[in-house]
Design a protein around this motif. Structure first.
Motif, PDB file in Angstrom:
ATOM      1  N   PRO A   6      19.141  44.996  14.206  1.00  0.00           N
ATOM      2  CA  PRO A   6      18.306  44.032  13.469  1.00  0.00           C
ATOM      3  C   PRO A   6      19.087  42.786  13.057  1.00  0.00           C
ATOM      4  N   LEU A   7      20.419  42.910  12.987  1.00  0.00           N
ATOM      5  CA  LEU A   7      21.242  41.769  12.567  1.00  0.00           C
ATOM      6  C   LEU A   7      21.883  41.059  13.759  1.00  0.00           C
ATOM      7  N   ALA A   8      21.374  41.299  14.946  1.00  0.00           N
ATOM      8  CA  ALA A   8      21.980  40.686  16.149  1.00  0.00           C
ATOM      9  C   ALA A   8      22.101  39.173  15.996  1.00  0.00           C
ATOM     10  N   SER A   9      21.069  38.547  15.463  1.00  0.00           N
ATOM     11  CA  SER A   9      21.117  37.079  15.365  1.00  0.00           C
ATOM     12  C   SER A   9      22.152  36.631  14.334  1.00  0.00           C
ATOM     13  N   THR A  10      22.374  37.485  13.320  1.00  0.00           N
ATOM     14  CA  THR A  10      23.424  37.167  12.342  1.00  0.00           C
ATOM     15  C   THR A  10      24.792  37.164  13.019  1.00  0.00           C
ATOM     16  N   LEU A  26      26.520  56.698  24.837  1.00  0.00           N
ATOM     17  CA  LEU A  26      27.182  56.082  23.684  1.00  0.00           C
ATOM     18  C   LEU A  26      26.512  54.752  23.349  1.00  0.00           C
ATOM     19  N   ALA A  27      26.052  54.050  24.365  1.00  0.00           N
ATOM     20  CA  ALA A  27      25.406  52.754  24.138  1.00  0.00           C
ATOM     21  C   ALA A  27      24.141  52.924  23.300  1.00  0.00           C
ATOM     22  N   GLN A  28      23.449  54.068  23.459  1.00  0.00           N
ATOM     23  CA  GLN A  28      22.226  54.332  22.670  1.00  0.00           C
ATOM     24  C   GLN A  28      22.602  54.617  21.217  1.00  0.00           C
ATOM     25  N   ILE A  29      23.659  55.390  21.017  1.00  0.00           N
ATOM     26  CA  ILE A  29      24.090  55.697  19.646  1.00  0.00           C
ATOM     27  C   ILE A  29      24.605  54.442  18.962  1.00  0.00           C
ATOM     28  N   ALA A  30      25.108  53.505  19.760  1.00  0.00           N
ATOM     29  CA  ALA A  30      25.671  52.262  19.206  1.00  0.00           C
ATOM     30  C   ALA A  30      24.581  51.313  18.689  1.00  0.00           C
ATOM     31  N   TRP A  31      23.322  51.571  19.036  1.00  0.00           N
ATOM     32  CA  TRP A  31      22.250  50.697  18.544  1.00  0.00           C
ATOM     33  C   TRP A  31      22.211  50.702  17.017  1.00  0.00           C
ATOM     34  N   ASP A  32      21.799  49.576  16.430  1.00  0.00           N
ATOM     35  CA  ASP A  32      21.469  49.482  14.993  1.00  0.00           C
ATOM     36  C   ASP A  32      22.616  49.882  14.078  1.00  0.00           C
ATOM     37  N   GLY A  33      23.833  49.522  14.460  1.00  0.00           N
ATOM     38  CA  GLY A  33      24.998  49.875  13.638  1.00  0.00           C
ATOM     39  C   GLY A  33      24.888  49.371  12.217  1.00  0.00           C
ATOM     40  N   SER A  34      24.279  48.197  12.029  1.00  0.00           N
ATOM     41  CA  SER A  34      24.193  47.641  10.665  1.00  0.00           C
ATOM     42  C   SER A  34      23.310  48.521   9.779  1.00  0.00           C
ATOM     43  N   GLU A  46      21.892  67.248   3.893  1.00  0.00           N
ATOM     44  CA  GLU A  46      21.782  65.870   4.406  1.00  0.00           C
ATOM     45  C   GLU A  46      23.166  65.265   4.554  1.00  0.00           C
ATOM     46  N   LYS A  47      23.971  65.396   3.484  1.00  0.00           N
ATOM     47  CA  LYS A  47      25.295  64.765   3.508  1.00  0.00           C
ATOM     48  C   LYS A  47      26.163  65.405   4.583  1.00  0.00           C
ATOM     49  N   ALA A  48      26.096  66.735   4.661  1.00  0.00           N
ATOM     50  CA  ALA A  48      26.929  67.432   5.656  1.00  0.00           C
ATOM     51  C   ALA A  48      26.606  66.937   7.053  1.00  0.00           C
ATOM     52  N   LYS A  49      25.320  66.761   7.344  1.00  0.00           N
ATOM     53  CA  LYS A  49      24.930  66.350   8.685  1.00  0.00           C
ATOM     54  C   LYS A  49      25.260  64.877   8.944  1.00  0.00           C
ATOM     55  N   LEU A  50      24.898  64.012   7.994  1.00  0.00           N
ATOM     56  CA  LEU A  50      25.182  62.585   8.175  1.00  0.00           C
ATOM     57  C   LEU A  50      26.685  62.329   8.315  1.00  0.00           C
ATOM     58  N   ARG A  51      27.498  63.124   7.587  1.00  0.00           N
ATOM     59  CA  ARG A  51      28.934  62.854   7.573  1.00  0.00           C
ATOM     60  C   ARG A  51      29.694  63.607   8.672  1.00  0.00           C
ATOM     61  N   LEU A  52      29.254  64.810   8.995  1.00  0.00           N
ATOM     62  CA  LEU A  52      30.020  65.574   9.989  1.00  0.00           C
ATOM     63  C   LEU A  52      29.477  65.433  11.401  1.00  0.00           C
ATOM     64  N   LEU A  53      28.236  64.958  11.528  1.00  0.00           N
ATOM     65  CA  LEU A  53      27.722  64.686  12.876  1.00  0.00           C
ATOM     66  C   LEU A  53      27.589  63.185  13.095  1.00  0.00           C
ATOM     67  N   ASN A  54      26.786  62.531  12.287  1.00  0.00           N
ATOM     68  CA  ASN A  54      26.466  61.127  12.594  1.00  0.00           C
ATOM     69  C   ASN A  54      27.660  60.190  12.423  1.00  0.00           C
ATOM     70  N   CYS A  55      28.523  60.473  11.461  1.00  0.00           N
ATOM     71  CA  CYS A  55      29.731  59.637  11.298  1.00  0.00           C
ATOM     72  C   CYS A  55      30.595  59.749  12.554  1.00  0.00           C
ATOM     73  N   LEU A  56      30.771  60.982  13.057  1.00  0.00           N
ATOM     74  CA  LEU A  56      31.585  61.178  14.267  1.00  0.00           C
ATOM     75  C   LEU A  56      30.892  60.565  15.473  1.00  0.00           C
ATOM     76  N   HIS A  57      29.571  60.688  15.532  1.00  0.00           N
ATOM     77  CA  HIS A  57      28.812  60.097  16.638  1.00  0.00           C
ATOM     78  C   HIS A  57      29.053  58.592  16.714  1.00  0.00           C
ATOM     79  N   SER A  58      28.892  57.917  15.585  1.00  0.00           N
ATOM     80  CA  SER A  58      29.045  56.454  15.592  1.00  0.00           C
ATOM     81  C   SER A  58      30.478  56.048  15.893  1.00  0.00           C
ATOM     82  N   THR A  59      31.447  56.787  15.364  1.00  0.00           N
ATOM     83  CA  THR A  59      32.853  56.475  15.646  1.00  0.00           C
ATOM     84  C   THR A  59      33.138  56.608  17.133  1.00  0.00           C
TER      85      THR A  59
END
Ligand code: CS2
Length: 506
Positions: free
Chosen positions: A440-444, A384-392, A305-318
Motif C-alpha cells: 500500500p505504501l509503494a508510492s511512498t 517468497l515474492a508472495q510473502i514479501a507483499w505488503d511489508g509495510s 496469536e503472538k506465538a504464531k505471528l512471532r514464530l511463523l510469520n516473523c521468520l516467513h518475512s525474514t
C-alpha cells in the motif's frame, strides 16, 4: 514438470472431463479417491457471510465449516462477499461455487468443498449483501480482509478521515468498506429487532477481534448513536488465530488437480496438511460444530496469536526479504540452505522465544521446530515474492513489536534488525530497478528519494519516518537505529551468493 501424482490413476481414460459442478458430483464423475460433500447442498441454508473469500478463507475457515457440516450438519453455508474484484464470483459461479482443496504434504489428499454457496460482489450486488446481513439465518459474519481493511488510525480507533469511511458515512446505502457493511448491517438488525450476528475476524492480526470491534462501534457511534448501546452489549467479536500455509493457486495446480479429479476445477486451492484455528470462547448463540472438527475455543487466544505471528510469520518475512536478496524463489529452497536455516533457528531461539508469554499448554521450542519443518515441505511451492507483499502492513505486527519488547526486556535485537534491514534493502533495490512493489505504501517508497540514498543513515531514517509502520517509541531506540544503519551498510554491498555467508557471521 510432473510434481506429484496420486496412487489412483484417473478413473475415466481419454474422455473430455466435465466441469466440477453439482451435476458432475451427482453423476459421480469425480474420481473415487476424492472426498466430496457428505451433506445435501441443495438443502443447506446460508448461515455465514464472509468478507474476503480469497484462497486462505477457502483453504481454512471454509474447510472447517465443510467438515462440521459433513459430520454434524447445520445450515452453515457461506455467502462470500467481495469488495474489490468479481473474479472469484465469476469463476466459481461456473462450477456452482464448488472447488477442490488439494492438501500437498507427505500424504496428499483432494477434497471437494461445497460450503461456499454464493459469492456477492459489492459493485453490483449491494442490496443482496444487505439482505444476507439482515437475514435471521445469518448467525456469523467473518472476515479475511487484512488489517488495512479495518481502516484504523495509529491509536487503534476508526480513522474517520479514511476515504472509505467518509464515503460510507455519507453513502450508507452503498458502502465500500467491510466495517461500513458490518456496522450498517447491524444497525438494520437493531432497527428490525433481529438478534445480532457474531463477528469473527480471521486475519493475521494480533487482537483482531478487539480491533475490529472498536472500528465497528466507532462507525455506529457516528452513523446511528441510538444503536450503540445495543451493539456494545449484543455483538460478540471473538479474537482468533488462524494458521495454514496456503500458496496462491498456480496454473500447474489447476492442471494437476483437474487431472486427478477427472473433472475440470478452474480454481482449486493448495495448502499444507497442517491447519490450526484458535477462537476466543466469546460467542452469542449457535455456531458450526467447529470444536468437533479440530477448532480450539479458549480464553487465551492472545498467547497463541503472538506465538504464531512471532514464530511463523516473523521468520516467513525474514526469509522472504533475505531470501529474495539471495535470489531464492520459494520457502522450501531458502530454508533448505544451511546458512539460512541456521540463521532462522538462531533468530527463533535467541530473539523470538522469550520475547512473549506463551500459553502454558504450548511447548514453544517444539512449536518453533515444527514450523521450520513445515517450511521444509517439498510439496509446497510457496513463493517468497508472495510473502514479501505488503511489508509495510505485515512487519508492524511481525518484527517491530518483538524488537520493542526485546529492548524493554534487555534482550538482543541484532538478528531481528537484520530482517528489517533485509526489507529496507529489498525495497531499495526494487525502487532502483523500477520493479513493481506490491505494498500500500509503494508510492511512498518510489516518491521518497532518501529511501535509496547512498547515505545509509539518511535511508534508514527515511524508512523509520514512515508513521504507519514505526512510532516515536521505535524511532527513539538509538541502539536499534545504529544496528539498522550498520546492517544496511553491510547488506547493501552484498550480491546474492554473499547473503548466506553473511548471515552465518551474525
Ligand atoms: C505468510 C502467511 O504471506 C504471508 O505473509 O507469512 O500468509 C502465512 O503463510 C500464514 O500466516 C500461515 O498461516
Amino acid at each position: 514438470m510432473e510434481r506429484w501424482r496420486y496412487a489412483v490413476t484417473p478413473m475415466i481414460e481419454n474422455t473430455k472431463p466435465m466441469k466440477l459442478s453439482n451435476q458432475s458430483l451427482q453423476a459421480s464423475a469425480v474420481a473415487e479417491h476424492v472426498q466430496v460433500p457428505q451433506y445435501d447442498r441443495t438443502q443447506t441454508g446460508i448461515g455465514i457471510v464472509h468478507f474476503g473469500p480469497g484462497a486462505f478463507h477457502r483453504a481454512h475457515q471454509a474447510v472447517y465449516t465443510e467438515d462440521a457440516m459433513s459430520q454434524f450438519g447445520g445450515n452453515w453455508g457461506i455467502c462470500g462477499v467481495s469488495l474489490r474484484s468479481s473474479s472469484a464470483r465469476d469463476t466459481l459461479a461456473e462450477q456452482d461455487f464448488l472447488y477442490t482443496l488439494a492438501t500437498l504434504d507427505r500424504v496428499k489428499k483432494l477434497q471437494v468443498i461445497g460450503a461456499m454457496k454464493e459469492i456477492l460482489v459489492s459493485k453490483d450486488q449491494t442490496p443482496d449483501i444487505f439482505d444476507r446481513l439482515v437475514s435471521q439465518d445469518t448467525k456469523l459474519v467473518s472476515l479475511t480482509i487484512t488489517e488495512k481493511g479495518y481502516c484504523l488510525n495509529a491509536e487503534g480507533r476508526l480513522d474517520l478521515n479514511h476515504d472509505d469511511i467518509k464515503h460510507d458515512l455519507a453513502n450508507p446505502t452503498a458502502p465500500v468498506s467491510a466495517v461500513g457493511f458490518i456496522a450498517i448491517g447491524l444497525v438494520k438488525r437493531f432497527k428490525a429487532a433481529v438478534p445480532a450476528f457474531n463477528v469473527l475476524s480471521c486475519d493475521n492480526v494480533a487482537d483482531n477481534g478487539t480491533k475490529l470491534r472498536q472500528a465497528v462501534l466507532d462507525f455506529i457511534e457516528q452513523y446511528a448513536p441510538d444503536a450503540l448501546a445495543w451493539a456494545t452489549d449484543s455483538v460478540a467479536f471473538p479474537n482468533s488465530m488462524v494458521d495454514s500455509i496456503t500458496p496462491k493457486t498456480e496454473d500447474y495446480t489447476v492442471e494437476e488437480v483437474s487431472g486427478q479429479l477427472n473433472v475440470t476445477d478452474q480454481w482449486p486451492i493448495q495448502r499444507e496438511a497442517f491447519t490450526q484455528w484458535v477462537i476466543e470462547d466469546n460467542w452469542q448463540g449457535e455456531r458450526p460444530a467447529w470444536d468437533k472438527v479440530g477448532v480450539v475455543f479458549t480464553n487465551d487466544v492472545h498467547g497463541f496469536e503472538k506465538a504464531k505471528l512471532r514464530l511463523l510469520n516473523c521468520l516467513h518475512s525474514t526469509l522472504a526479504y533475505a531470501g529474495r536478496l539471495a535470489d531464492f524463489e520459494t520457502v522450501y529452497e531458502v530454508t533448505s540452505d544451511k546458512s539460512f536455516s541456521q540463521f532462522i533457528r538462531k533468530l527463533a531461539q535467541q530473539e523470538v522465544i522469550g520475547s512473549f508469554e506463551a500459553p502454558s499448554e504450548l511447548n514453544v521450542e517444539e512449536y518453533s521446530e515444527q514450523i521450520i519443518e513445515r517450511f521444509l515441505n517439498p510439496e509446497i511451492r510457496h513463493l517468497l515474492a508472495q510473502i514479501a507483499w505488503d511489508g509495510s502492513q505485515k512487519l508492524q505486527m511481525r518484527l517491530v513489536p518483538i524488537i520493542k519488547d526485546n529492548v524493554a526486556l534487555g534482550r538482543d535485537t541484532a538478528l531481528l534488525s537484520t530482517g528489517l534491514v533485509a526489507w529496507f534493502e529489498f525495497i531499495r533495490r526494487a525502487v532502483k530497478a523500477e520493479q513493481e512493489i506490491v505494498d500500500p505504501l509503494a508510492s511512498t517508497f518510489t516518491s521518497t528519494p532518501a529511501i535509496v540514498s547512498d547515505d545509509l543513515a539518511e535511508a534508514v531514517d527515511a524508512f523509520l519516518s514512515i508513521e504507519s509502520v514505526f512510532d516515536d517509541e521505535f524511532r527513539a531506540l538509538s541502539g536499534v537505529r545504529k544496528q539498522l544503519i550498520d546492517g544496511l551498510t553491510k547488506l547493501s554491498t552484498l550480491n546474492a551468493d554473499e547473503i548466506g555467508p553473511y548471515l552465518e557471521t551474525l
